[in-house]
Design an enzyme around this catalytic site. Structure first.
Site, PDB file in Angstrom:
ATOM      1  N   ASP A  54       0.806  -1.217   0.000  1.00 47.13           N
ATOM      2  CA  ASP A  54       0.000   0.000   0.000  1.00 47.13           C
ATOM      3  C   ASP A  54       0.840   1.269   0.000  1.00 47.13           C
ATOM      4  O   ASP A  54       0.563   2.209  -0.758  1.00 47.13           O
ATOM      5  CB  ASP A  54      -0.961  -0.018   1.188  1.00 47.13           C
ATOM      6  CG  ASP A  54      -1.916  -1.195   1.127  1.00 47.13           C
ATOM      7  OD1 ASP A  54      -2.384  -1.519   0.016  1.00 47.13           O
ATOM      8  OD2 ASP A  54      -2.185  -1.806   2.167  1.00 47.13           O
ATOM      9  N   GLU A 167      -8.987  -2.507   4.315  1.00 43.83           N
ATOM     10  CA  GLU A 167      -8.629  -2.112   5.681  1.00 43.83           C
ATOM     11  C   GLU A 167      -9.730  -1.273   6.321  1.00 43.83           C
ATOM     12  O   GLU A 167      -9.965  -1.357   7.522  1.00 43.83           O
ATOM     13  CB  GLU A 167      -7.294  -1.379   5.663  1.00 43.83           C
ATOM     14  CG  GLU A 167      -6.140  -2.314   5.358  1.00 43.83           C
ATOM     15  CD  GLU A 167      -4.849  -1.614   4.982  1.00 43.83           C
ATOM     16  OE1 GLU A 167      -3.781  -2.238   5.104  1.00 43.83           O
ATOM     17  OE2 GLU A 167      -4.903  -0.441   4.550  1.00 43.83           O
TER      18      GLU A 167
END
Length: 273
Positions: A54, A167
């Site tokens: 990420d 997430e």
């Protein structure tokens, strides 16, 4: 199977069942460029680089945006600042260095957070507050974000976030730690879609194929996200793309989502009740 809450979550987290990687790259680079165009006092972006998927993706998008803005303006007014924030020696430091070679940031800082975190833990202990290794992990995440904001303030920049919609679904981030930022460039993507963007951006495959880890706990420095969560990212991504998953997986993810709602909301005021 009742998919009402699943559909509601997908709508909130903006995940598409299919993406076109190049189009997503352009949309997100333009988002960053447009932010700079509308906020003339801002001179760039700051992001901590962990060596994982990420942060590598967000950093690459940011550097592309900065490079394009500077070319368009014919100067080097804007900059992307990468920050290495190890606690002591990071287990996967080699991946971090590979990510930096790939990203090619304008500026690189390295701040070891160990002394600050340990001092905070010691100060709490001296006051009679003994924290667990898990809570210490949150201390690390918040210290990292504090450092990024200090660097951003000195350089007239804003801080980028690295949370994807997988997430956001699970709440797998630290409130006011990696959950604190000014811009979230990869919101709306799940984990596998982030991989698609990095593949399109010709990222070294080992940086996005590695098992995701938070690397926050001393007792389990390489604890994989999927082990901690008890569910795989493949299952999370399937859920977010509207696919049928097992009742057990659906129930677990929806419990995570509802339990972590406070992490996705602004602080409550008297006008919220």
């Amino acid at each position: 199977m009742d998919t009402g809450l699943q559909n509601e979550i997908i709508q909130q987290l903006k995940v598409k069942p299919h993406i076109h990687p190049q189009a997503e790259i352009r949309t997100r680079v333009n988002f960053l460029k447009e932010f700079l165009e509308k906020n003339h006092a801002i001179k760039g972006f700051v992001l901590g680089i962990s060596g994982g998927q990420d942060s590598t993706l967000v950093a690459k998008l940011a550097q592309i945006a900065i490079n394009e803005k500077n070319r368009e303006n014919g100067n080097n007014h804007y900059k992307f600042i990468a920050v290495r924030l190890p606690y002591g020696v990071q287990v996967d430091e080699r991946d971090c260095q590979d990510a930096l070679v790939y990203i090619q940031p304008n500026v690189l800082y390295r701040v070891n957070i160990k002394q600050s975190v340990d001092a905070s833990v010691a100060a709490l202990r001296s006051a009679g507050v003994v924290i667990s290794d898990f809570i210490k992990g949150n201390e690390k995440a918040r210290e990292r974000m504090k450092v990024q904001y200090s660097i951003a303030a000195v350089n007239h920049c804003v801080v980028l976030g690295t949370n994807n919609s997988a997430e956001f679904l699970t709440g797998y981030f630290t409130k006011h730690g990696d959950g604190a930022c000014d811009l979230e460039p990869i919101f709306g993507l799940n984990k596998r879609q982030g991989k698609e963007l990095l593949k399109a951006l010709k990222c070294p495959s080992h940086l996005y194929l590695k098992r995701p880890t938070a690397d926050l706990e001393d007792d389990a420095p390489n604890l994989e996200d999927e082990i901690s969560l008890g569910v795989t990212y493949e299952e999370i991504d399937d859920y977010l793309e509207g696919k049928v998953v097992s009742k057990q997986t659906s129930s677990m993810l929806e419990k995570y989502f509802l339990k972590s709602e406070h992490k996705r909301k602004a602080p409550k005021t008297i006008y919220d009740y």
